[in-house]
Design an enzyme around this catalytic site. Structure first.
Site, PDB file in Angstrom:
ATOM      1  N   ARG A 151       4.447   1.724  10.537  1.00 21.21           N
ATOM      2  CA  ARG A 151       4.238   0.401  10.649  1.00 21.21           C
ATOM      3  C   ARG A 151       4.934  -0.127  12.037  1.00 21.21           C
ATOM      4  O   ARG A 151       4.883  -1.142  12.434  1.00 21.21           O
ATOM      5  CB  ARG A 151       5.033  -0.578   9.530  1.00 21.21           C
ATOM      6  CG  ARG A 151       4.062  -0.333   8.150  1.00 21.21           C
ATOM      7  CD  ARG A 151       2.648  -0.579   8.138  1.00 21.21           C
ATOM      8  NE  ARG A 151       2.198  -0.170   6.666  1.00 21.21           N
ATOM      9  CZ  ARG A 151       1.025  -0.333   6.497  1.00 21.21           C
ATOM     10  NH1 ARG A 151       0.182  -0.963   7.437  1.00 21.21           N
ATOM     11  NH2 ARG A 151       0.401  -0.123   5.480  1.00 21.21           N
ATOM     12  N   ARG A 166       0.905  -1.225  -0.019  1.00 26.35           N
ATOM     13  CA  ARG A 166      -0.105   0.010  -0.049  1.00 26.35           C
ATOM     14  C   ARG A 166       0.840   1.381   0.177  1.00 26.35           C
ATOM     15  O   ARG A 166       0.374   2.173  -0.170  1.00 26.35           O
ATOM     16  CB  ARG A 166      -0.874  -0.103   1.274  1.00 26.35           C
ATOM     17  CG  ARG A 166      -2.022  -0.949   1.218  1.00 26.35           C
ATOM     18  CD  ARG A 166      -2.961  -0.836  -0.043  1.00 26.35           C
ATOM     19  NE  ARG A 166      -3.725   0.483   0.021  1.00 26.35           N
ATOM     20  CZ  ARG A 166      -4.460   0.757   1.042  1.00 26.35           C
ATOM     21  NH1 ARG A 166      -5.029  -0.208   1.773  1.00 26.35           N
ATOM     22  NH2 ARG A 166      -5.002   1.871   0.793  1.00 26.35           N
ATOM     23  N   HIS A 167       2.052   1.191   0.155  1.00 13.85           N
ATOM     24  CA  HIS A 167       3.274   2.341   0.354  1.00 13.85           C
ATOM     25  C   HIS A 167       3.651   2.532  -1.304  1.00 13.85           C
ATOM     26  O   HIS A 167       4.365   1.880  -1.570  1.00 13.85           O
ATOM     27  CB  HIS A 167       4.269   1.961   1.352  1.00 13.85           C
ATOM     28  CG  HIS A 167       3.728   1.926   2.573  1.00 13.85           C
ATOM     29  ND1 HIS A 167       3.730   3.036   3.424  1.00 13.85           N
ATOM     30  CD2 HIS A 167       3.349   0.991   3.343  1.00 13.85           C
ATOM     31  CE1 HIS A 167       3.574   2.805   4.799  1.00 13.85           C
ATOM     32  NE2 HIS A 167       3.203   1.444   4.682  1.00 13.85           N
TER      33      HIS A 167
END
Ligand SMILES: Cc1cc2nc3c(=O)[nH]c(=O)nc-3n(C[C@H](O)[C@H](O)[C@H](O)COP(=O)(O)OP(=O)(O)OC[C@H]3O[C@@H](n4cnc5c(N)ncnc54)[C@H](O)[C@@H]3O)c2cc1C
Length: 287
Positions: free
Chosen positions: A237, A106-107
């Site tokens: 994260r 998703r990054h």
């Protein structure tokens, strides 16, 4: 079918970085009347952001004291993170789950993935990643960590570790999923006997059979990212609210990167919240 392999931690391989073409860079310095400038770091990942930053103001002539470390710290303080994009690190990461990789990809900015294909690679003997919450207590973790240091790969070889009811139920589920995958893959393959192309047959069988594998199926991924992108990954994260497995990966990434490029990642500190959860903090978030 081989023994079940349950993975309890990721493996990280820092496989790529950068070089500075010294002769060419010296030529640039000579051509611009700065022949004597020398960086205080020998690490390209630290030097290239400094070169990029100094180029903006042509500030090679009278550098402030403190060398590369102070220069990069000033970049972090002032939030001029774009120059950190000149530093690039490539990791191969194994022993992580498909749910983790679904989150990390998703990054989008500055991080490029190449991931194991479940259509081309047979998953009959695939490993599974134990979700950290399924280990009942710290004593159990210590047993697992010590065994791993001794080279024990399979959790089932650890009779002394304190298995929880939830672990046992989880294990039964992944064994079942793996058996079901193999059965489906073989069955679909034979139903497609009429297809002459063996590769197409295998691909079709695997792409259908993978649908029964759980999120904790182990995968391998190569991620190349610039330092600014890695910082964003570590901050998001490594937060206390992040998924436990990806948080563990953020700590592992930080450990490697702090050794590899302390000027770029040395500002991070590990803190512990009131629930005993470790998290990663910095005064310079999202540069
Ligand atoms: C604890 C946690 C829970 C999460 N839960 C969910 C969830 O339930 N569902 C879900 O879908 N996602 C979830 N996410 C993922 C999250 O929403 C982000 O997609 C992910 O963390 C990547 O963050 P990012 O956009 O900052 O990173 P990147 O995509 O790497 O972007 C880095 C930065 O670049 C800029 N940028 C990137 N793309 C654009 C753009 N198109 N336009 C403008 N600026 C841009 C932004 O400043 C961004 O912060 C969760 C993440 C965390 C850490």
């Amino acid at each position: 079918m081989s023994e079940l392999h349950i993975i309890t931690a990721p493996s990280l391989y820092l496989v790529g970085g950068q070089v500075v073409y010294g002769d060419e860079f010296q030529q640039f310095l000579d051509d611009h009347d700065n022949p004597d400038w020398l960086s205080t770091t020998s690490k390209p990942s630290e030097m290239l952001p400094e070169i990029g930053g100094r180029l903006c103001y042509m500030s090679f002539k009278k550098p402030r004291p403190g060398g590369n470390a102070a220069y990069i710290r000033h970049i972090l303080e002032s939030g001029h993170g774009s120059v950190l994009e000149h530093a690039v690190f490539s990791f191969i990461i194994t022993g992580v789950s498909r749910s983790l990789t679904h989150e990390i990809i998703r990054h989008r900015a500055g991080l490029s993935p190449s991931q194991l294909s479940q259509r081309y690679v047979d998953e009959s003997d695939v490993a599974f990643v134990l979700p950290p919450a399924l280990v009942p207590n710290w004593a159990a973790w210590k047993v697992i960590e010590a065994a791993r240091a001794d080279g024990v790969k399979d959790l089932d070889d650890l009779p002394e570790w304190n298995r929880s009811v939830t672990f046992t139920a989880w294990r039964e589920h992944v064994v079942h999923a793996r058996n079901r995958y193999s059965w489906l893959s073989d069955a679909i393959s034979s139903e497609m006997d009429h297809v002459a192309d063996a590769t197409a047959r295998r691909k079709a069988a695997r792409e259908a059979a993978r649908s029964v594998l759980p999120n904790c199926t182990e995968t391998k991924i190569m991620l190349t990212g610039n330092a600014r992108a890695w910082r964003n990954v570590i901050e998001q994260r490594g937060a206390a609210g992040a998924d436990a497995e990806i948080r563990r990966l953020a700590f592992a990434l930080l450990g490697v990167l702090q050794v590899e490029a302390p000027a770029l990642f040395g500002d991070y500190e590990v803190k512990t919240n009131e629930d005993g959860v470790d998290w990663i903090d910095t005064p310079y978030r999202k540069v």
